[in-house]
Enzyme design. Structure first.
Site, PDB file in Angstrom:
ATOM      1  CD1 TRP A  80       9.401  -0.987  -0.131  1.00 42.14           C
ATOM      2  CD2 TRP A  80       8.378   0.698   0.903  1.00 42.14           C
ATOM      3  NE1 TRP A  80       8.490  -0.455  -1.004  1.00 42.14           N
ATOM      4  CE2 TRP A  80       7.852   0.577  -0.409  1.00 42.14           C
ATOM      5  CE3 TRP A  80       7.858   1.686   1.739  1.00 42.14           C
ATOM      6  CZ2 TRP A  80       6.850   1.414  -0.889  1.00 42.14           C
ATOM      7  CZ3 TRP A  80       6.867   2.519   1.259  1.00 42.14           C
ATOM      8  CH2 TRP A  80       6.372   2.380  -0.045  1.00 42.14           C
ATOM      9  CG  HIS A 133      11.309   0.791  -3.305  1.00 42.02           C
ATOM     10  ND1 HIS A 133      10.171   1.547  -3.176  1.00 42.02           N
ATOM     11  CD2 HIS A 133      12.288   1.529  -2.714  1.00 42.02           C
ATOM     12  CE1 HIS A 133      10.445   2.679  -2.542  1.00 42.02           C
ATOM     13  NE2 HIS A 133      11.714   2.684  -2.258  1.00 42.02           N
ATOM     14  NE  ARG A 154      10.441  -4.635  -0.653  1.00 42.07           N
ATOM     15  CZ  ARG A 154       9.293  -4.283  -1.195  1.00 42.07           C
ATOM     16  NH1 ARG A 154       8.160  -4.715  -0.678  1.00 42.07           N
ATOM     17  NH2 ARG A 154       9.257  -3.492  -2.250  1.00 42.07           N
ATOM     18  CD  GLN A 164      10.544  -3.501  -6.517  1.00 40.32           C
ATOM     19  OE1 GLN A 164      10.980  -2.363  -6.651  1.00 40.32           O
ATOM     20  NE2 GLN A 164       9.640  -3.804  -5.602  1.00 40.32           N
ATOM     21  CB  VAL A 223       2.126   7.269  -7.069  1.00 41.88           C
ATOM     22  CG1 VAL A 223       3.348   6.944  -7.883  1.00 41.88           C
ATOM     23  CG2 VAL A 223       1.724   6.139  -6.155  1.00 41.88           C
ATOM     24  CB  ALA A 253       6.659   5.917 -11.260  1.00 42.44           C
TER      25      ALA A 253
END
Ligand code: FA5
Length: 347
Positions: free
Chosen positions: A156, A173, A199, A213, A256, A310
């Protein structure tokens, strides 16, 4: 002496005729009828007049004073009238000229897109919530199943504000809001979270160091991957039209399991491959997946009972896709020639 009275009369009347402004008139009045004016001087000179002529002299001076006062008032009215009509002519408004349009501010294309996307999800039953841009490492990483020393933490390109034990970062994020939302609520959870992200990024046509986002999160009993695919396909159809092709591919995100990336066919080259899609024909717009059981445990949800999915999508890329913007850097250069194209009122 009466010759002198007549001389002053002639001179005063001639000068009065010449005086064509209120200023000139005021000067004239001072010169002849003022306290130290010519008429006062004439009156004073009565002592030099032989006594038998004094009454006639006094009458003549008084008569002159009356005459000059009357002529002055007349002339003053004339001058004022002509000054007024000159001013009216000079200040006349041409009501037939077209009006000048007022400058009207417009919403930034990213703000417009955030509203459009969140509205689509609101209609699908999702609530819009927002969260902090300066975030604890715990929410940005640990609670999302990215422990300290995990290599995924580097993915990230994070900008750190405090990097000791209790890390504080500019959120890279919007996923920390998955945790904050679930900590505060019990299922069913259905939220979308728009917001800025940061970032430490090499800026190019599709990457900015600061961008937006929109996170999506749905958690409940019996939620499956089919719900995720159905919801995202419906979203893509509503935003980009029925003809848009969509692609789900396996991807890895620690929070996830399984994870996917979701892409839409490149509308610049219609899938042929170009500079914008880096020759692939597809533009990735979001990452998604089923919420990892460990993440559910981290917020105190029972993963045996609840499941969820998500996603996190890049807002600038949605605008680029929808309106054919070839370079992400255009959004933040403050160039009205670019921004006005998104606002009918400004164009
Ligand atoms: C994430 O940030 C994950 N948090 C997304 C996610 C959420 C996955 C929930 C699973 C579940 P990623 O780094 O791929 O993933 O970024 C997501 C989207 O943000 C990208 O598809 C892209 O559209 C946008 N994006 C990422 N980096 C930039 C950047 N530097 N400039 C502009 N947009 C970016």
């Amino acid at each position: 002496m009466s010759g002198e009275v007549e001389r002053i009369r002639q001179q005063a009347l001639a000068e009065l005729q010449q005086a064509s402004s209120t200023t000139a008139l005021a000067e004239w009045h001072g010169r002849y009828l003022g306290r130290r004016g010519e008429l006062t001087q004439l009156m004073r000179r009565i002592s030099q007049v032989p006594p038998e002529e004094r009454p006639a002299y006094g009458q003549a001076v008084n008569a002159l004073k009356e005459e000059l006062t009357a002529r002055f008032e007349q002339r003053e009215a004339e001058v004022k009238r002509s000054e007024l009509s000159q001013r009216l002519a000079a200040e006349a408004v041409d009501v037939t000229l077209p009006g000048r349009p007022a400058d009207v501010a417009g919403l930034h294309p990213v703000t417009q897109m955030i509203r459009e996307v969140t509205t689509i999800f609101n209609h699908l039953g999702f609530q819009t919530v927002e969260g902090p841009e300066v975030e604890y490492g715990y929410y940005a990483f640990d609670a999302l199943n990215i422990p300290q020393d995990h290599p995924a933490r580097d993915v990230w390109d994070t900008i750190f504000i405090v990097s000791d034990q209790k890390e504080i970062v500019l959120r890279p994020h919007t996923s920390p809001m998955q945790i904050r939302t679930m900590e505060r609520r019990q299922p069913p959870v259905r939220v979308v979270v728009p917001g800025r992200c940061y970032r430490f990024e090499a800026v190019d046509a599709t990457h900015e160091w600061h961008f937006h986002q929109i996170e999506g999160l749905a958690v409940d009993e019996h939620i499956t991957m089919a719900d995720l695919k159905g919801t995202l396909a419906e979203f893509a159809r509503q935003l980009f039209g029925q003809e848009r092709k969509v692609r789900f591919r396996c991807d890895y995100f620690p929070f996830v399991e399984p994870g996917v990336d979701f892409a839409i066919d490149c509308m610049f080259c219609r899938g042929e491959g170009c500079r914008v899609c880096k020759g692939t024909g597809w533009i990735e717009i979001l990452g998604a997946g089923m919420v990892h059981p460990q993440v559910l445990r981290n917020v105190g949800y029972d993963p045996e009972r609840y499941t969820g999915w998500a996603f996190g999508m890049g807002v600038e890329r949605l605008v680029m896709l929808k309106y054919g913007v070839p370079d992400i850097r255009l959004f933040y250069q403050g160039d009205l020639r670019f921004l006005a194209q998104f606002n009918r009122a400004l164009a």
